[in-house]
Design an enzyme around this catalytic site. Structure first.
Site, mmCIF file in Angstrom:
data_model
loop_
_atom_site.group_PDB
_atom_site.id
_atom_site.type_symbol
_atom_site.label_atom_id
_atom_site.label_comp_id
_atom_site.label_asym_id
_atom_site.label_seq_id
_atom_site.Cartn_x
_atom_site.Cartn_y
_atom_site.Cartn_z
ATOM 1 N N ARG A 265 0.162 -2.082 6.184
ATOM 2 C CA ARG A 265 0.256 -0.839 6.950
ATOM 3 C C ARG A 265 1.429 -0.013 6.382
ATOM 4 N NH1 ARG A 265 -2.432 -1.789 11.837
ATOM 5 N NH2 ARG A 265 -2.479 0.459 12.141
ATOM 6 N N PRO A 266 1.230 0.555 5.184
ATOM 7 C CA PRO A 266 2.350 1.279 4.541
ATOM 8 C C PRO A 266 2.763 2.522 5.341
ATOM 9 C CG PRO A 266 0.289 1.760 3.445
ATOM 10 C CD PRO A 266 -0.018 0.677 4.435
ATOM 11 N N CYS B 113 -0.391 -6.198 9.367
ATOM 12 C CA CYS B 113 -1.073 -6.957 10.419
ATOM 13 C C CYS B 113 -2.383 -7.487 9.827
ATOM 14 C CB CYS B 113 -1.325 -6.067 11.634
ATOM 15 S SG CYS B 113 -2.441 -4.738 11.255
ATOM 16 N N ASP C 105 -12.087 2.029 14.100
ATOM 17 C CA ASP C 105 -11.834 1.226 15.299
ATOM 18 C C ASP C 105 -13.108 0.867 16.046
ATOM 19 O OD1 ASP C 105 -8.665 2.800 16.185
ATOM 20 O OD2 ASP C 105 -9.243 1.383 14.622
ATOM 21 N N ARG D 14 3.415 -1.879 15.621
ATOM 22 C CA ARG D 14 3.436 -0.922 14.523
ATOM 23 C C ARG D 14 3.654 0.513 14.981
ATOM 24 N NH1 ARG D 14 2.256 0.514 10.087
ATOM 25 N NH2 ARG D 14 1.369 2.481 10.686
ATOM 26 N N ARG E 110 -3.820 -5.839 24.319
ATOM 27 C CA ARG E 110 -3.006 -4.742 23.761
ATOM 28 C C ARG E 110 -3.711 -3.396 23.938
ATOM 29 N NH1 ARG E 110 -2.006 -5.115 17.906
ATOM 30 N NH2 ARG E 110 -1.159 -3.105 18.488
ATOM 31 N N LYS F 20 -5.109 4.643 24.375
ATOM 32 C CA LYS F 20 -3.895 3.952 23.892
ATOM 33 C C LYS F 20 -3.306 4.726 22.721
ATOM 34 C CE LYS F 20 -4.380 0.412 20.890
ATOM 35 N NZ LYS F 20 -3.633 0.521 19.630
ATOM 36 N N ASN F 21 -4.162 5.132 21.780
ATOM 37 C CA ASN F 21 -3.664 5.738 20.536
ATOM 38 C C ASN F 21 -3.245 7.186 20.694
ATOM 39 O OD1 ASN F 21 -3.972 3.297 19.381
ATOM 40 N ND2 ASN F 21 -5.805 3.799 18.211
ATOM 41 N N ASP G 68 4.491 5.083 3.438
ATOM 42 C CA ASP G 68 4.967 5.973 2.376
ATOM 43 C C ASP G 68 4.691 7.451 2.672
ATOM 44 O OD1 ASP G 68 2.263 4.809 1.911
ATOM 45 O OD2 ASP G 68 2.190 6.347 0.364
ATOM 46 N N ILE H 298 -11.230 2.688 5.424
ATOM 47 C CA ILE H 298 -9.849 2.884 5.907
ATOM 48 C C ILE H 298 -9.033 1.612 5.683
ATOM 49 C CG2 ILE H 298 -8.415 3.565 7.864
ATOM 50 C CD1 ILE H 298 -10.373 5.758 6.956
HETATM 51 C C1 EPZ Z 1 -3.936 4.597 13.659
HETATM 52 O O1 EPZ Z 1 -3.174 3.705 12.867
HETATM 53 C C2 EPZ Z 1 -4.428 3.799 14.844
HETATM 54 N N1 EPZ Z 1 -3.278 3.275 15.592
HETATM 55 C C3 EPZ Z 1 -5.309 2.635 14.374
HETATM 56 O O2 EPZ Z 1 -5.834 1.996 15.532
HETATM 57 C C4 EPZ Z 1 -6.470 3.220 13.574
HETATM 58 O O3 EPZ Z 1 -7.265 2.159 13.088
HETATM 59 C C5 EPZ Z 1 -5.915 4.057 12.415
HETATM 60 O O4 EPZ Z 1 -5.060 5.088 12.921
HETATM 61 C C6 EPZ Z 1 -7.022 4.721 11.604
HETATM 62 O O5 EPZ Z 1 -7.788 5.549 12.437
HETATM 63 C C7 EPZ Z 1 -2.591 4.118 16.388
HETATM 64 O O6 EPZ Z 1 -2.888 5.297 16.482
HETATM 65 C C8 EPZ Z 1 -1.454 3.516 17.157
HETATM 66 P P1 EPZ Z 1 -3.315 5.514 9.347
HETATM 67 P P2 EPZ Z 1 -2.257 4.276 11.655
HETATM 68 O O7 EPZ Z 1 -1.902 5.831 9.009
HETATM 69 O O8 EPZ Z 1 -1.749 5.617 11.979
HETATM 70 C C9 EPZ Z 1 -3.138 4.318 4.776
HETATM 71 C C10 EPZ Z 1 -6.380 0.230 16.949
HETATM 72 O O9 EPZ Z 1 -7.205 -0.686 16.820
HETATM 73 N N2 EPZ Z 1 -1.748 4.813 4.845
HETATM 74 O O10 EPZ Z 1 -4.217 6.629 9.756
HETATM 75 O O11 EPZ Z 1 -1.294 3.210 11.292
HETATM 76 C C11 EPZ Z 1 -3.356 3.063 5.587
HETATM 77 O O12 EPZ Z 1 -3.038 1.914 4.830
HETATM 78 C C12 EPZ Z 1 -5.505 0.618 15.778
HETATM 79 O O13 EPZ Z 1 -6.212 0.899 18.003
HETATM 80 C C13 EPZ Z 1 -1.019 4.908 3.662
HETATM 81 O O14 EPZ Z 1 -1.495 4.581 2.572
HETATM 82 O O15 EPZ Z 1 -3.337 4.407 10.495
HETATM 83 C C14 EPZ Z 1 -4.826 3.137 5.919
HETATM 84 O O16 EPZ Z 1 -5.575 2.668 4.811
HETATM 85 C C15 EPZ Z 1 -5.706 -0.279 14.574
HETATM 86 N N3 EPZ Z 1 0.266 5.361 3.735
HETATM 87 C C16 EPZ Z 1 -5.099 4.637 6.068
HETATM 88 O O17 EPZ Z 1 -4.011 5.282 5.383
HETATM 89 C C17 EPZ Z 1 0.833 5.738 4.931
HETATM 90 O O18 EPZ Z 1 1.998 6.180 4.922
HETATM 91 C C18 EPZ Z 1 -5.128 5.136 7.492
HETATM 92 O O19 EPZ Z 1 -3.949 4.710 8.117
HETATM 93 C C19 EPZ Z 1 0.066 5.635 6.104
HETATM 94 C C20 EPZ Z 1 -1.219 5.170 6.043
#
Ligand code: EPZ
Length: 431
Positions: free
Chosen positions: A121-122, A116, A308, A92, A400, A22-23, A124, A330
């Site tokens: 889910r920032p 969520c 995950d 998202r 999902r 999916k991801n 920035d 994370i």
């Molecule tokens: C991806 O989400 C996955 N989703 C998530 O899977 C997965 O848990 C996550 O990566 C971590 O491996 C998809 O790929 C669609 P991140 P993503 O940006 O990209 C912080 C599932 O169950 N962060 O890597 O949204 C954030 O808050 C889902 O399949 C910032 O601070 O995650 C988190 O603490 C759930 N600023 C960390 O980084 C930003 O701009 C990792 O988030 C972006 C993220």
């Protein structure tokens, strides 16, 4: 709405084929916006999130066909640059439109996705990356407005307080492949899904060096052409099946999963004493009678232990004698599964970002609520180890990210049925 009725039914046995990730499929679908030529994706899982992403792509102008199950053909000829709130808010990952719309149209307006249950889910870092590509980025009335008329490549450090960002890296790569000049991304995510995206972009004519490493160098090109691409296997689905086999002391062969996609997870299970036999892209979980050992685990960006699979490991460790500590680096609040596991008899205390799990607990079936995708899977695993029936409500969370989950598990001998909420026992209907 649908519910699952799950009953402990002894060891799972048999073979299971892993589906497409999916991801990986979600950013790959977004990446089809980068070319005006047809892109064909194969091994795409049949999930509500995928259908949703396709709806958003159609909305911005992509011509989409689904000639057979698992195959999607997309052609992004005439596009609009706006991804509206009422679509983005429901998923998202639609934030992944930001990069390709910016690259292709030199402008984008994408609603900011909400948070969520697993935490805020920032985005920035996504916006910082675009700004480093000399884009003008503004936020107003809940939308990100990007003016990329003067976009050009440049150096970008993409790390945040929790390390790398997966979809943030996807977005910046998709923007940079059409940005004039050289882009160097440091602290890029190394998840297999990002590798898969880079591999497809290279097939489309992009120039990306350092694929799979935290340092990527991208030479922007004028345009990308179409291609055909097979979505990489879903390491999280595979890990979930492996944990299901382990918690039931079953004998299960998981096929179609390159073990290098699951390094940290397999290492942690082996540390606990789960007997695994790895042959090529097949992982055989063998039956065991020796008690497992408790573990100390911290979730980290890839190649660390994947967040995950944290909930699934929690469920497994409730059955292990001793104290296991599972720390979530994370998403520190990603313990929605814990109160539900406690309802089933698990002994778990949350201390800050850590779950302290005292095993082994005798679990008994109970009515529980799914909350997020992976927490729902953990409740099913616990139900396999419980005596009696477990009723799991709100399983749309599961739909999902897991395709035909109950069918695949039933094929391994699990006692799991998809019913209607009207089938819930009388006492639960009063809830
Ligand atoms: C991806 O989400 C996955 N989703 C998530 O899977 C997965 O848990 C996550 O990566 C971590 O491996 C998809 O790929 C669609 P991140 P993503 O940006 O990209 C912080 C599932 O169950 N962060 O890597 O949204 C954030 O808050 C889902 O399949 C910032 O601070 O995650 C988190 O603490 C759930 N600023 C960390 O980084 C930003 O701009 C990792 O988030 C972006 C993220």
């Amino acid at each position: 709405m649908d519910v699952f009725k799950v009953s402990g039914n002894g060891p799972l046995r048999g073979e299971i084929e892993v589906g497409g990730a999916k991801n990986a499929a979600l950013p790959l679908l977004a990446a089809t916006l980068l070319s005006d030529e047809p892109v064909t994706l194969r091994n795409v899982p049949d999930l509500s999130d995928i259908r949703f992403m396709v709806e958003i792509l159609r909305h911005v102008g992509s011509e989409v066909a689904n000639p057979e199950p698992g195959v999607w053909r997309l052609k992004a000829k005439e596009l609009t640059h706006i991804a509206p709130y009422d679509l983005v808010r429901k998923m998202r990952a639609s934030v992944c439109l930001l990069g390709p719309l910016t690259a292709r149209l030199r402008k984008a307006e994408v609603s900011i996705p909400g948070g969520c249950v697993i935490g805020p889910r920032p985005i920035d870092l996504h916006l910082k990356g675009l700004a480093k590509l000399n884009c003008k980025v503004e936020i107003n009335n809940g939308y990100v407005h990007v003016d990329a008329s003067a976009m050009r490549g440049g150096p970008i450090f993409l790390g945040g307080r929790s390390g790398s960002t997966v979809t943030g890296t996807a977005n910046i790569i998709m923007a940079a492949v059409l940005a004039p000049g050289t882009t160097r991304i440091e602290c890029a995510a190394c998840e297999p899904e990002i590798v898969d995206l880079c591999n497809m972009l290279v097939k489309m004519g992009a120039t990306i060096k350092g694929i799979g490493s935290p340092e990527l160098t991208i030479e922007g090109v004028e345009a990308l052409h179409g291609c055909e691409h097979q979505v990489v296997a879903d390491r999280i689905e595979a890990g979930t099946f492996i944990a299901a086999a382990a918690i039931t002391r079953g004998d299960v062969t998981v096929k179609g999963i390159p073990p290098n996609l699951l390094g940290a997870f397999l290492d942690k299970l082996e540390e606990a004493g789960v007997p695994l036999e790895i042959t090529g892209d097949t992982i055989h979980v063998r039956p065991y009678s020796e008690p497992l050992k408790p573990v100390d685990c911290i979730t980290l960006p890839h190649p660390g232990f994947p967040t995950d699979l944290q909930a699934q490991l929690c469920a497994l460790m409730t059955q292990v004698e001793g104290i296991s500590i599972i720390t979530e680096r994370i998403y520190p609040n990603r313990f929605m599964h814990v109160p539900e596991l406690q309802r089933m008899g698990a002994d778990i205390a949350i201390e800050g970002p850590s779950a302290i799990i005292k095993g082994a607990s005798k679990l008994s079936g109970a009515p529980v609520m799914a909350s997020d995708l992976r927490a729902s899977a953990a409740l099913i695993l616990a139900a396999f180890a419980a005596t009696g029936d477990t009723w799991i409500q709100r399983i749309y969370h599961l739909d999902r990210g897991y395709e035909r989950f109950e069918t695949k598990l039933a094929g391994l001998g699990a006692k799991i049925e998809r019913l209607k909420d009207t089938d819930l026992p009388q006492e639960l209907l009063l809830d």
